[in-house]
Design an enzyme around this catalytic site. Structure first.
Site, PDB file in Angstrom:
ATOM      1  N   ARG A 118      -6.404  -4.024 -12.708  1.00 36.17           N
ATOM      2  CA  ARG A 118      -6.484  -2.261 -14.197  1.00 36.17           C
ATOM      3  C   ARG A 118      -7.757  -2.293 -13.316  1.00 36.17           C
ATOM      4  O   ARG A 118      -8.227  -0.771 -13.485  1.00 36.17           O
ATOM      5  CB  ARG A 118      -5.629  -3.092 -15.104  1.00 36.17           C
ATOM      6  CG  ARG A 118      -5.508  -2.418 -15.977  1.00 36.17           C
ATOM      7  CD  ARG A 118      -4.439  -2.063 -17.099  1.00 36.17           C
ATOM      8  NE  ARG A 118      -4.919  -2.192 -18.211  1.00 36.17           N
ATOM      9  CZ  ARG A 118      -3.815  -2.385 -19.159  1.00 36.17           C
ATOM     10  NH1 ARG A 118      -3.250  -3.262 -19.039  1.00 36.17           N
ATOM     11  NH2 ARG A 118      -4.140  -1.538 -20.887  1.00 36.17           N
ATOM     12  N   HIS A 140       3.115   3.456 -11.016  1.00 34.37           N
ATOM     13  CA  HIS A 140       2.755   2.807 -11.218  1.00 34.37           C
ATOM     14  C   HIS A 140       3.270   2.791 -13.600  1.00 34.37           C
ATOM     15  O   HIS A 140       3.458   3.696 -13.461  1.00 34.37           O
ATOM     16  CB  HIS A 140       1.461   3.676 -11.482  1.00 34.37           C
ATOM     17  CG  HIS A 140      -0.012   2.969 -12.139  1.00 34.37           C
ATOM     18  ND1 HIS A 140      -1.014   2.101 -12.057  1.00 34.37           N
ATOM     19  CD2 HIS A 140      -0.433   3.388 -14.016  1.00 34.37           C
ATOM     20  CE1 HIS A 140      -1.931   1.530 -12.974  1.00 34.37           C
ATOM     21  NE2 HIS A 140      -1.515   2.684 -14.156  1.00 34.37           N
ATOM     22  N   TYR A 181       0.661  22.093 -18.959  1.00 38.00           N
ATOM     23  CA  TYR A 181      -1.007  23.719 -18.466  1.00 38.00           C
ATOM     24  C   TYR A 181      -1.046  24.263 -17.512  1.00 38.00           C
ATOM     25  O   TYR A 181      -2.006  24.389 -16.805  1.00 38.00           O
ATOM     26  CB  TYR A 181      -1.635  23.632 -19.487  1.00 38.00           C
ATOM     27  CG  TYR A 181      -0.586  23.859 -20.650  1.00 38.00           C
ATOM     28  CD1 TYR A 181       0.326  24.885 -20.736  1.00 38.00           C
ATOM     29  CD2 TYR A 181      -0.892  23.114 -21.890  1.00 38.00           C
ATOM     30  CE1 TYR A 181       0.902  24.994 -21.683  1.00 38.00           C
ATOM     31  CE2 TYR A 181      -0.224  22.917 -23.069  1.00 38.00           C
ATOM     32  CZ  TYR A 181       1.166  23.871 -23.262  1.00 38.00           C
ATOM     33  OH  TYR A 181       1.466  24.304 -24.633  1.00 38.00           O
TER      34      TYR A 181
END
Length: 750
Positions: free
Chosen positions: A35, A81, A126
């Protein structure tokens, strides 16, 4: 009531201590390895690696059409993931922001945040994205047998364990992260410099860190600015893997204005303007007239500082701002990463490049071996095809007549299974007359390639040469000029507070009840000011607004406050007890102002005193500092400014009307203490407070002295004053009848 019997069959039982230790260690290792820390091979954390790989699988190359970022994030989460979408999208944003990544891996379209607020990016529904051209460095060799593959979280797909980076990407884009018990802060570097260092280490394996630093001059941040860390400190950081780098904004002068064109890495221009504006509001930046933010698309950083006049020293002003705002800041260097052995470790620059070259050598060897196997397999198939072509009629007969043509072909022409399958899969149109020439030409080319591959794989030097050529080619293709300039400068120092305050003449007025105020100018008559009911004028001092004012209390303690911070004379002031912490029962009796070398006569009404320098009375302690030792039961007289040690005379008057004039030079200069006896008062009278010093002042030859006694006052000429001259510590002479109960004395000039 029935007792519930528990069945523990098939359930593993562990002590809580063992379970909690194992659970915490498992979590720690997961955070560290999967991580928070990047791998030395491709310089990526798992989430970044999965984003880049998922985008390549979606066909989002640098020349493809943009796709909604939500599509990419969906693929990353669904396939590789299984974590939160917001964290994954934020990681993707960091890969796309040109002010965060030195060499962005993602090419974004839409609102991807700004340097002022990196988290102001639009939602993933967006924005659109595709891979940047630089991502080719990580992906170009992915399908060439260069890396290991592992099953994804649900075992339905495979993902690359690492990406086959062609350059030391870890140093190029850097990394930051916090794991369990460790963190990493790897700054970005310039691609051309790092590639040159890698080539040098490849050619000369015994190269030292100092020699590598001739190429790697230091971090190269995407926002530019200046790096002012000394070269020796940078080399030490690269040797140990730990250190810091100090960044400073870049500015230029334009029509008298100061224009900031580059900010330190991860510094917000808006925050810098707020910090400067706060100083202006607090009146700590009088030399600045105005601030403007003129940043736009063409000029991502353009902060304009307008000085108050042309006389303002721009260099001194910017030095102060560097010291007091984020225009200068430090970034930590902590080269902590997961090495080739799979363990986290802080490494020096030489070890990083050496391990990466080892990774690169293995990758290139695997790529060449993979290609060699493909070439050999193709040559093997072509050999079989050529046999078939030369015996075409027999091959056709076998295929038409035999029940098991594959076995028959293998037996008749001594072919392998793969060759027989390939012949049987060959289309009829490939059996044209010209095909024999094509096969032989292809065999020739492949044989040459095979020989070349075998030569490279059989020679460590040839392999090194190939790796070196590829690194240099990529450096030419993707390299650019350094953005962060290296300039060795002294660390910035904030201006002295007094230098930041306008220097204006002021009069500090103290009332009997301890209220203070500051009036502009030296022509003020403090006695004529309005005071609160029951209060009256006590003392005043003339100084300047950028100096400190010193107050003296009835116990002989001195206190200092910035003059500019005191209340103005528009009102009736404020009590000093609100800003200072005098002892219980103490009251303020005097005030002093002026330059630090200004001298004052300090005395108690016991007749003892000394000369002190104003600068020695300064203190930051709100409880003050002990200066004048006052005998028990005695009081403190108002401090008297000294004009000249040689020309001043001390005039001391007691409440019984005794006056003595002595040279000031006979009184010692001290930092603190009781001082010397100036005028003698019988001990019995002093103890019973029947007599004590009523007033003390300094006079020069030719000046007159005004003596006040109740409603009476008497102006004594210079020759009359001279009659009271005597030796220090004497009783003095009595004043004329009617002026023996003295209230005060004052020098009125010649």
């Amino acid at each position: 009531m029935e007792t519930l019997e528990l069945d523990y069959e098939g359930i593993e039982q562990l002590p809580l201590k063992t379970f909690s230790e194992k659970a915490y260690l498992d979590y720690s290792m997961y955070v560290i390895l999967d991580r928070a820390l990047p791998h030395i091979g491709d310089g990526l954390k798992p989430v970044q690696r999965r984003i880049v790989y998922a985008m390549s699988e979606l066909g989002l190359t640098a020349v493809a059409k943009y796709k909604k970022s939500a599509r990419t994030v969906g693929d990353v989460l669904g396939k590789f993931h299984p974590h939160g979408d917001s964290a994954c999208y934020e990681a993707m944003v960091h890969l796309a922001q040109p002010f965060t990544s030195r060499y962005p891996l993602v090419d974004g379209q839409g609102n991807w945040g700004s340097p002022d607020d990196p988290k102001s990016f639009a939602a993933m529904r967006y924005t659109e994205s595709r891979l940047a051209a630089y991502a080719e460095i990580l992906l170009a060799e992915l399908g060439q047998g260069t890396v290991d593959w592992a099953p994804n979280f649900d075992g339905t797909l495979e993902e690359p364990v690492l990406l086959p980076a062609r350059l030391p990407s870890l140093l190029l884009n850097g990394a930051s992260g916090i794991a369990v018990g460790m963190a990493t802060d790897i700054p970005p570097h310039n691609l051309t410099e790092v590639a040159a260092a890698a080539v040098l280490l490849l050619e000369k394996p015994k190269t030292t860190v100092e020699e590598l630093c001739e190429h790697v001059q230091g971090p190269d941040f995407p926002t530019g600015a200046e790096m002012i860390t000394p070269k020796a400190e940078l080399i030490e950081a690269y040797k140990t893997g730990r250190g810091s780098v100090r960044m400073r904004a870049r500015y230029e002068k334009e029509n008298g204005d100061i224009v900031i064109t580059a900010l330190p890495y991860q510094t917000s221009g808006g925050k810098v303007l707020e910090q400067i504006a706060a100083q202006m509001t607090a009146k700590k930046l009088p030399m600045v007239e105005d601030l403007r933010d003129e940043s736009d698309h063409e000029n991502p950083t353009r902060l304009v500082i307008v000085p108050r006049s042309n006389r303002v020293d721009s260099e001194a002003l910017m030095t102060h701002l560097f010291a007091t705002t984020d225009l200068e800041r430090s970034s930590r260097i902590n080269l902590n990463m997961i090495g080739l052995d799979g363990r986290p470790q802080v490494k020096d620059l030489r070890t990083i490049l050496r391990e990466w070259l080892e990774f690169r050598t293995t990758t290139v060897r695997r790529r060449l071996q993979y290609r060699l196997e493909k070439v050999c397999r193709r040559l093997h198939l072509l050999d079989g095809l050529l046999i078939a072509f030369l015996n075409l009629d027999e091959v056709i007969r076998i295929i038409r007549t035999e029940d098991k043509p594959k076995a028959a072909l293998i037996k008749r022409f001594k072919l392998s299974v793969d060759q027989a399958d390939y012949i049987l899969d060959t289309r009829l149109r490939q059996l044209a007359r010209l095909e024999e020439m094509k096969i032989k030409d292809e065999q020739k080319d492949l044989a040459e390639e095979r020989d070349e591959l075998e030569k490279i794989l059989g020679s460590a030097q040839r392999l090194k040469t190939l790796i070196k050529k590829e690194i240099k080619a990529d450096a030419i293709k993707f390299g650019d000029a350094r953005r962060t300039t290296l300039v060795e400068r002294e660390a910035a120092q904030a201006m002295d507070e007094t230098a930041l305050i306008p220097s204006e003449p002021v009069t500090v007025v103290l009332s009997k009840n301890g209220w203070v105020r500051v009036a502009k100018g030296h022509e003020v008559d403090p006695a004529e000011m309005n005071y609160k009911t029951g209060d009256e004028y006590a003392a005043a001092a003339r100084g300047r607004s950028n100096q400190l004012t010193v107050f003296l209390d009835s116990t002989g303690r001195a206190y200092a406050l910035p003059t500019h911070a005191l209340p103005t004379a528009r009102g009736q002031g404020e009590p000093l007890s609100g800003r200072l912490k005098p002892a219980d029962g103490a009251r303020f009796v005097g005030v002093m102002a002026g330059e630090p070398d200004q001298l004052y006569l300090l005395a108690s009404d016991s007749g003892y005193g000394f000369v002190a320098q104003l600068g020695d009375l300064y203190t930051r302690n709100k409880s003050g500092k002990a200066v004048l030792s006052v005998p028990s039961g005695c009081g403190v007289l108002k401090p008297v400014p000294v004009r000249s040690l040689e020309d001043d005379w001390i005039v001391a008057v007691t409440t019984a009307g005794y006056m003595l004039v002595i040279p000031l030079a006979e009184v010692p200069r001290l930092v603190r203490g009781k001082g010397n006896k100036i005028i003698n008062i019988p001990a019995a009278k002093l103890k019973g407070r029947d007599e004590y010093v009523a007033a003390m002042t300094c006079i020069q030859d030719g000046e007159k002295l005004l003596v006040r006694a109740g409603k009476k006052h008497k102006t004594m000429k210079a020759d009359e004053v001279d009659e009271f001259a005597g030796e220090r510590g004497r009783r003095g002479r009595k004043l004329p009848r009617g002026y023996q109960k003295v209230d005060g004395i004052e020098v009125v000039g010649s």
